[in-house]
Design an enzyme around this catalytic site. Structure first.
Site, PDB file in Angstrom:
ATOM      1  N   ASP A  56       0.834  -1.208   0.000  1.00  0.00           N
ATOM      2  CA  ASP A  56       0.000   0.000   0.000  1.00  0.00           C
ATOM      3  C   ASP A  56       0.866   1.253   0.000  1.00  0.00           C
ATOM      4  OD1 ASP A  56      -2.501  -1.255   0.045  1.00  0.00           O
ATOM      5  OD2 ASP A  56      -2.345  -1.596   2.205  1.00  0.00           O
ATOM      6  N   THR A 171      -9.801   2.826   6.570  1.00  0.00           N
ATOM      7  CA  THR A 171      -9.330   1.538   7.106  1.00  0.00           C
ATOM      8  C   THR A 171      -7.855   1.610   7.523  1.00  0.00           C
ATOM      9  OG1 THR A 171      -8.916   0.926   4.816  1.00  0.00           O
ATOM     10  CG2 THR A 171     -10.933   0.079   5.808  1.00  0.00           C
ATOM     11  N   ASN A 174      -6.972   6.035  10.456  1.00  0.00           N
ATOM     12  CA  ASN A 174      -8.277   6.374  11.025  1.00  0.00           C
ATOM     13  C   ASN A 174      -8.867   5.219  11.845  1.00  0.00           C
ATOM     14  OD1 ASN A 174     -11.036   7.829  11.008  1.00  0.00           O
ATOM     15  ND2 ASN A 174     -11.479   5.868  10.025  1.00  0.00           N
TER      16      ASN A 174
HETATM   17  P1  NAD Z   1       3.282   1.326   5.339  1.00  0.00           P
HETATM   18  O1  NAD Z   1       3.335   1.161   3.888  1.00  0.00           O
HETATM   19  O2  NAD Z   1       4.095   0.471   6.218  1.00  0.00           O
HETATM   20  O3  NAD Z   1       1.764   1.267   5.777  1.00  0.00           O
HETATM   21  C1  NAD Z   1       1.444   1.049   7.075  1.00  0.00           C
HETATM   22  C2  NAD Z   1       0.360  -0.013   7.107  1.00  0.00           C
HETATM   23  O4  NAD Z   1      -0.879   0.578   6.739  1.00  0.00           O
HETATM   24  C3  NAD Z   1       0.588  -1.172   6.130  1.00  0.00           C
HETATM   25  O5  NAD Z   1       0.248  -2.348   6.793  1.00  0.00           O
HETATM   26  C4  NAD Z   1      -0.383  -0.878   5.009  1.00  0.00           C
HETATM   27  O6  NAD Z   1      -0.818  -2.039   4.324  1.00  0.00           O
HETATM   28  C5  NAD Z   1      -1.517  -0.247   5.758  1.00  0.00           C
HETATM   29  N1  NAD Z   1      -2.366   0.617   4.978  1.00  0.00           N
HETATM   30  C6  NAD Z   1      -2.009   1.659   4.206  1.00  0.00           C
HETATM   31  N2  NAD Z   1      -3.095   2.185   3.630  1.00  0.00           N
HETATM   32  C7  NAD Z   1      -4.143   1.449   4.049  1.00  0.00           C
HETATM   33  C8  NAD Z   1      -5.537   1.530   3.824  1.00  0.00           C
HETATM   34  N3  NAD Z   1      -6.063   2.491   3.085  1.00  0.00           N
HETATM   35  N4  NAD Z   1      -6.344   0.629   4.442  1.00  0.00           N
HETATM   36  C9  NAD Z   1      -5.824  -0.323   5.218  1.00  0.00           C
HETATM   37  N5  NAD Z   1      -4.520  -0.440   5.483  1.00  0.00           N
HETATM   38  C10 NAD Z   1      -3.696   0.446   4.905  1.00  0.00           C
HETATM   39  O7  NAD Z   1       3.650   2.787   5.787  1.00  0.00           O
HETATM   40  P2  NAD Z   1       3.586   4.075   5.014  1.00  0.00           P
HETATM   41  O8  NAD Z   1       4.092   3.927   3.654  1.00  0.00           O
HETATM   42  O9  NAD Z   1       4.181   5.111   5.882  1.00  0.00           O
HETATM   43  O10 NAD Z   1       2.003   4.248   4.903  1.00  0.00           O
HETATM   44  C11 NAD Z   1       1.427   5.368   5.369  1.00  0.00           C
HETATM   45  C12 NAD Z   1       0.086   5.015   5.926  1.00  0.00           C
HETATM   46  O11 NAD Z   1       0.276   4.263   7.117  1.00  0.00           O
HETATM   47  C13 NAD Z   1      -0.633   6.269   6.344  1.00  0.00           C
HETATM   48  O12 NAD Z   1      -1.399   6.786   5.299  1.00  0.00           O
HETATM   49  C14 NAD Z   1      -1.441   5.810   7.516  1.00  0.00           C
HETATM   50  O13 NAD Z   1      -2.786   5.547   7.163  1.00  0.00           O
HETATM   51  C15 NAD Z   1      -0.813   4.512   7.964  1.00  0.00           C
HETATM   52  N6  NAD Z   1      -0.410   4.677   9.355  1.00  0.00           N
HETATM   53  C16 NAD Z   1      -1.076   3.963  10.275  1.00  0.00           C
HETATM   54  C17 NAD Z   1      -0.795   4.157  11.610  1.00  0.00           C
HETATM   55  C18 NAD Z   1      -1.561   3.373  12.603  1.00  0.00           C
HETATM   56  O14 NAD Z   1      -2.427   2.586  12.188  1.00  0.00           O
HETATM   57  N7  NAD Z   1      -1.309   3.561  13.885  1.00  0.00           N
HETATM   58  C19 NAD Z   1       0.163   5.055  12.023  1.00  0.00           C
HETATM   59  C20 NAD Z   1       0.816   5.786  11.058  1.00  0.00           C
HETATM   60  C21 NAD Z   1       0.513   5.590   9.713  1.00  0.00           C
END
Ligand code: NAD
Length: 278
Positions: A56, A171, A174
């Site tokens: 992703d 998902t 958020n």
């Molecule tokens: P990454 O690629 O490691 O992504 C982090 C995780 O989020 C991965 O497991 C990915 O599959 C999942 N993910 C990304 N978009 C998703 C979606 N729309 N629905 C479900 N899962 C999804 O890390 P990155 O490249 O820095 O990705 C950035 C994203 O990571 C941000 O947009 C944010 O949504 C997410 N994130 C999540 C958290 C958390 O859940 N606590 C914290 C920071 C960032």
């Protein structure tokens, strides 16, 4: 790279891969197939289809690489890591993707994205678009900010920060913040609190807000200092943020429509529930 002459019917394809060995291997396979196929033209410039190989995070990066070309670009993701949310093909389904693209009629599936406008004290205006979400957090101390909806003050927020997500981003971060999962046919934004302070003195709604299309969310920080702002996988620090405005963007992201692009609920189930034996 040797490529044949191309016509108006030729599909211009950009291939973007992360640094993993498996991703590079798939990228070179796609290169070798498409470079000899007169129906396709490999080009990172002005593509019709962007193939992102990785997870992703890679699809998010591909989106930002081509966010100024959303009118004509369609995306398709291959995942080489764990199951992804935006990636429709697994690494062992590359042959099927090639066949699907050969039969492609230009059909697309469109999802809403978020428009972000950051106003700084020195008058600078920074604009961006998010596929998942945008957040604002204060670095040194508790963030104190007024939340306005359609220019009417809704609440005074105190806490770590605020996240505003798209339906497909609902998902992602958020969901971890306790927000609801929103189907992308509902063109709405979701405002979710990040660790709000709620006691006898400070009060916020406490639950996520679903904000319809055309409504405008404004976050007005009430204290000077450094703020961390994120747009998907990019993070910036800005001093003295005056206002952050969130709306649904006029444009959408388009994905290649194929039988592998399963329904939103199937993707939610596959990503979070799986096949658990009763
Ligand atoms: P990454 O690629 O490691 O992504 C982090 C995780 O989020 C991965 O497991 C990915 O599959 C999942 N993910 C990304 N978009 C998703 C979606 N729309 N629905 C479900 N899962 C999804 O890390 P990155 O490249 O820095 O990705 C950035 C994203 O990571 C941000 O947009 C944010 O949504 C997410 N994130 C999540 C958290 C958390 O859940 N606590 C914290 C920071 C960032």
């Amino acid at each position: 790279m040797t490529q044949m002459n191309y016509t108006d019917k030729t599909t211009r394809v950009a291939i973007i891969a992360n640094g993993k060995y498996q991703s590079k291997r798939i990228a070179s396979k796609l290169f070798s197939v498409f470079k000899d196929d007169p129906d396709f033209y490999l080009s990172k410039r002005n593509p019709d289809i962007v193939i992102s190989i990785g997870g992703d995070g890679m699809l998010l990066s591909a989106f930002h690489m081509y966010e100024k070309e959303l009118n004509h670009v369609r995306f398709v993701g291959i995942h080489t890591g764990h199951l992804g949310f935006y990636t429709d093909y697994r690494d062992f389904e590359v042959e099927q993707l090639i066949e699907d693209l050969r039969h492609d009629q230009g059909e697309k599936i469109a999802y809403p994205i978020l428009s972000v406008e950051i106003t700084l004290e020195d008058g600078r205006l920074i604009r961006g678009r998010a596929l998942n979400e945008s957040t604002i957090k204060r670095i040194e101390k508790t963030m104190v900010a007024d939340v306005l909806i359609n220019q009417v003050k809704f609440e005074s927020f105190r806490g770590d920060g605020i996240s505003v997500s798209t339906p497909t981003g609902s998902t992602a971060y958020n969901k971890s913040l306790g927000g609801a999962v929103l189907h992308p046919t509902i063109e709405a934004l979701q405002l979710t609190e990040i660790s709000s302070l709620n006691n006898r003195v400070f009060r916020t709604l406490g639950s996520s807000l679903i904000i319809p299309k055309k409504d405008v969310i404004e976050i007005l920080p009430q204290r000077l200092g450094n703020y961390t702002l994120s747009i998907d996988n990019k993070t910036f620090t800005h001093r003295n943020v005056v206002k952050v405005t969130y709306t649904i963007d006029r444009k959408k992201i388009n994905f290649v429509s194929s039988s592998n692009h399963t329904s939103f609920w199937e993707r939610v189930r596959d990503a979070f529930i799986g096949d658990i034996e009763p």
